[in-house]
Design an enzyme around this catalytic site. Structure first.
Site, PDB file in Angstrom:
ATOM      1  N   TYR A 126      43.641  77.982  22.998  1.00  0.00           N
ATOM      2  CA  TYR A 126      44.580  79.080  22.770  1.00  0.00           C
ATOM      3  C   TYR A 126      43.989  80.096  21.805  1.00  0.00           C
ATOM      4  O   TYR A 126      43.283  79.712  20.857  1.00  0.00           O
ATOM      5  CB  TYR A 126      45.890  78.570  22.150  1.00  0.00           C
ATOM      6  CG  TYR A 126      46.817  77.911  23.133  1.00  0.00           C
ATOM      7  CD1 TYR A 126      47.715  78.666  23.879  1.00  0.00           C
ATOM      8  CD2 TYR A 126      46.796  76.536  23.316  1.00  0.00           C
ATOM      9  CE1 TYR A 126      48.577  78.067  24.778  1.00  0.00           C
ATOM     10  CE2 TYR A 126      47.649  75.928  24.216  1.00  0.00           C
ATOM     11  CZ  TYR A 126      48.538  76.700  24.941  1.00  0.00           C
ATOM     12  OH  TYR A 126      49.381  76.102  25.830  1.00  0.00           O
ATOM     13  N   TYR A 165      43.906  70.470  27.491  1.00  0.00           N
ATOM     14  CA  TYR A 165      43.412  70.434  26.116  1.00  0.00           C
ATOM     15  C   TYR A 165      43.916  69.185  25.382  1.00  0.00           C
ATOM     16  O   TYR A 165      44.982  68.667  25.679  1.00  0.00           O
ATOM     17  CB  TYR A 165      43.794  71.714  25.359  1.00  0.00           C
ATOM     18  CG  TYR A 165      45.277  72.017  25.255  1.00  0.00           C
ATOM     19  CD1 TYR A 165      46.053  71.476  24.228  1.00  0.00           C
ATOM     20  CD2 TYR A 165      45.893  72.867  26.166  1.00  0.00           C
ATOM     21  CE1 TYR A 165      47.398  71.776  24.122  1.00  0.00           C
ATOM     22  CE2 TYR A 165      47.248  73.165  26.074  1.00  0.00           C
ATOM     23  CZ  TYR A 165      47.996  72.616  25.044  1.00  0.00           C
ATOM     24  OH  TYR A 165      49.325  72.912  24.946  1.00  0.00           O
ATOM     25  N   ARG A 175      46.846  67.329  27.192  1.00  0.00           N
ATOM     26  CA  ARG A 175      47.892  68.011  27.947  1.00  0.00           C
ATOM     27  C   ARG A 175      47.348  68.410  29.311  1.00  0.00           C
ATOM     28  O   ARG A 175      46.271  69.006  29.400  1.00  0.00           O
ATOM     29  CB  ARG A 175      48.348  69.307  27.246  1.00  0.00           C
ATOM     30  CG  ARG A 175      49.080  69.195  25.920  1.00  0.00           C
ATOM     31  CD  ARG A 175      50.393  68.446  25.948  1.00  0.00           C
ATOM     32  NE  ARG A 175      51.181  68.496  27.175  1.00  0.00           N
ATOM     33  CZ  ARG A 175      51.990  69.491  27.535  1.00  0.00           C
ATOM     34  NH1 ARG A 175      52.120  70.558  26.788  1.00  0.00           N
ATOM     35  NH2 ARG A 175      52.692  69.440  28.656  1.00  0.00           N
ATOM     36  N   HIS A 178      48.650  73.853  31.974  1.00  0.00           N
ATOM     37  CA  HIS A 178      50.002  74.397  32.148  1.00  0.00           C
ATOM     38  C   HIS A 178      50.060  75.828  31.684  1.00  0.00           C
ATOM     39  O   HIS A 178      49.221  76.284  30.898  1.00  0.00           O
ATOM     40  CB  HIS A 178      51.032  73.560  31.370  1.00  0.00           C
ATOM     41  CG  HIS A 178      50.738  73.495  29.904  1.00  0.00           C
ATOM     42  ND1 HIS A 178      49.907  72.539  29.359  1.00  0.00           N
ATOM     43  CD2 HIS A 178      51.126  74.274  28.863  1.00  0.00           C
ATOM     44  CE1 HIS A 178      49.811  72.732  28.054  1.00  0.00           C
ATOM     45  NE2 HIS A 178      50.534  73.788  27.719  1.00  0.00           N
ATOM     46  N   HIS A 180      52.968  78.294  29.871  1.00  0.00           N
ATOM     47  CA  HIS A 180      54.293  78.355  29.251  1.00  0.00           C
ATOM     48  C   HIS A 180      55.063  79.560  29.796  1.00  0.00           C
ATOM     49  O   HIS A 180      54.486  80.646  29.925  1.00  0.00           O
ATOM     50  CB  HIS A 180      54.169  78.508  27.729  1.00  0.00           C
ATOM     51  CG  HIS A 180      53.531  77.340  27.041  1.00  0.00           C
ATOM     52  ND1 HIS A 180      54.254  76.345  26.441  1.00  0.00           N
ATOM     53  CD2 HIS A 180      52.227  77.002  26.858  1.00  0.00           C
ATOM     54  CE1 HIS A 180      53.435  75.452  25.909  1.00  0.00           C
ATOM     55  NE2 HIS A 180      52.193  75.827  26.149  1.00  0.00           N
TER      56      HIS A 180
HETATM   57 FE    FE Z   1      50.495  74.504  25.697  1.00  0.00          FE
END
Ligand code: FE
Lengths: 257, 201
Positions: A126, A165, A175, A178, A180
């Protein structure tokens, strides 16, 4: 004591067994996760213990919650829905198009409302200060998009495939990839923040966040469908994901806004 | 299946909620999210407080959304809460003239948040209130609550929601007056003094 994937797997299985028992005992299908879902440890101290107080919206047309904020052309720019064009260069990764419709519980389109997305880059990182994952940042990718739904309730984004990640809740916690999503309906009671997943991700069984949705059919509704007709020749892979907002709305409002 | 067939009502089922996660900070908050009141408006109130977990620890990663009517009790219909700059792609912020009624605020590193908005007016039989939606890492489904402002005891006593609650729980929904026009409202997610959260049906 170190928390292992095996510990989490057992808790996930126990959560599923408990749900199956509730169903067998005549309990309702649970479309939403429970806020106290221990396999997702962050929920433990952050869920209310008192049951929510129920408000029957049909009793009061004046409730503030039966209306919703408005968003318009001023709140977005023309390229906000194309996450690959927000910098001078092209982001690294597999380009994808993600499109679908925003609907209410009656299947009616939610028109002119704001859809916001955010995601990791193709390496699973991110563009966020607190993110510690040791994967490369991409100077050409912020991973934030916005759009308004059209008259058909449709939204459309161009982006890159996000990477999975690690997130350190337990040893080897990953995870699944995905995106969000944040969504508004015609009533504030329909507000939704959620995550869209990609088909057949091998990480699904290990991830306590997607598994917090214990109902199999409900969990499937978080997974996009590969849609060849949305793939753009020589450019991108297409995914289709329709979103249905829960929560009551004003029954006396005409369709749309 | 994620293609919904709207001709079959039984297939139109809700999309489950998920946590907002820890990494929304570069996506959801926007400049001026907490400055909902038009500039210099005489009916401006400041509301602020902490979001606290079951151990009383403040949450540095909670996100609050406020939605309230204007002082006449009218619900805003203006857009432009997060006006963008088409040239730079950045945020212009609100225009300081129109009231959109909606704001979004991230708690700071101390778990504190504040907003300046217009004093809400009453609607129907309800005492004036601001509607609140709470998001946070760890919260799989967001939480609704309300901020009622103190003062009009009669209106508060007659409010259809407040009048259903026992006193101790009811008080979690009423902000505390501080300096003129400033109100404190803490949100306790769990445990002693747990805030009343709402479910709409
Ligand atoms: Fe996330």
């Amino acid at each position: 004591m170190t928390l292992t994937q095996h510990d989490i797997d057992q808790e996930i299985a126990a959560g599923r067994a408990a749900y199956e028992k509730r169903l067998a005992d005549g309990g309702p299908v649970e479309h939403q996760p429970r806020r106290d879902y221990a396999p997702y440890r962050s929920s433990v101290l952050r869920h209310p213990k008192q049951p929510p107080v129920t408000i029957d919206v049909s009793q009061d047309p004046e409730l503030v919650e039966l209306s919703s904020p408005a968003f318009g052309e001023r709140d977005i720019t023309e390229i906000d829905n194309d996450l690959t064009r927000q910098h001078h260069g092209e982001p690294i990764g597999e380009r994808i198009t993600v499109s679908g419709r925003l609907l209410d519980r009656d299947g009616r389109p939610v028109r002119g409302q704001l859809v916001e997305i955010w995601q990791a880059n193709s390496a699973g990182r991110y563009a966020h200060q607190r993110e510690q994952h040791d994967a490369p940042l991409d100077p050409n990718f912020t991973g934030v998009g916005r759009t308004l739904t059209d008259d058909d309730g449709r939204y459309h984004f161009t982006t890159v495939q996000p990477g999975p990640y690690p997130w350190r809740q337990h040893v080897n916690a990953w995870r699944p990839a995905h995106i969000h999503f944040s969504l508004f309906g015609t009533a504030f009671t329909q507000r939704l923040v959620t995550q869209m997943y990609f088909p057949s991700d091998p990480l699904f069984p290990y991830d306590p966040i997607i598994q917090s949705v214990t109902d199999d059919a409900a969990r499937q509704r978080l997974v996009a469908t590969y849609d060849h007709s949305l793939s753009v020749p020589e450019f991108s892979m297409g995914y289709h994901w329709d979103i249905v907002l829960d929560g009551p709305q004003a029954t006396w409002i005409e369709e749309g806004r | 299946m994620t293609k919904i067939d709207t001709s079959r009502p039984e297939s139109v089922l809700p999309t489950p909620s998920h946590t907002v996660g820890p990494f929304y900070g570069h996506a959801l908050p926007f400049r001026g999210g907490e400055d909902i009141a038009p500039a210099g408006h005489p009916d401006t109130v400041t509301v602020h407080g902490y979001v606290l977990d079951g151990e009383g620890k403040p949450l540095p990663d909670a996100l609050i959304e406020l939605w309230g009517p204007d002082p006449d009790g009218k619900v805003a219909t203006a857009d432009g809460s997060m006006r963008r700059d088409p040239a730079s792609g950045g945020f212009l912020g609100r225009n300081g003239v129109e009231f959109t009624g909606w704001g979004r605020i991230q708690t700071d590193a101390n778990g504190h948040w504040y907003a300046r908005t217009l004093r809400p007016g009453a609607r129907g039989r309800n005492a004036p209130y601001l509607s609140v939606c709470v998001f946070a890492r760890g919260l799989l489904v967001h939480l609704y609550t309300r901020i009622y402002l103190p003062g009009d005891t009669e209106a508060l006593a007659a409010d259809p929601l407040l009048s259903r609650l026992e006193e101790e729980r009811r008080d979690t929904l009423i902000a505390a007056a501080e300096d003129s026009g400033t109100y404190r409202f803490d949100i306790r997610l769990q445990g002693e003094g747990e805030t009343v959260f709402l479910e709409f049906r």
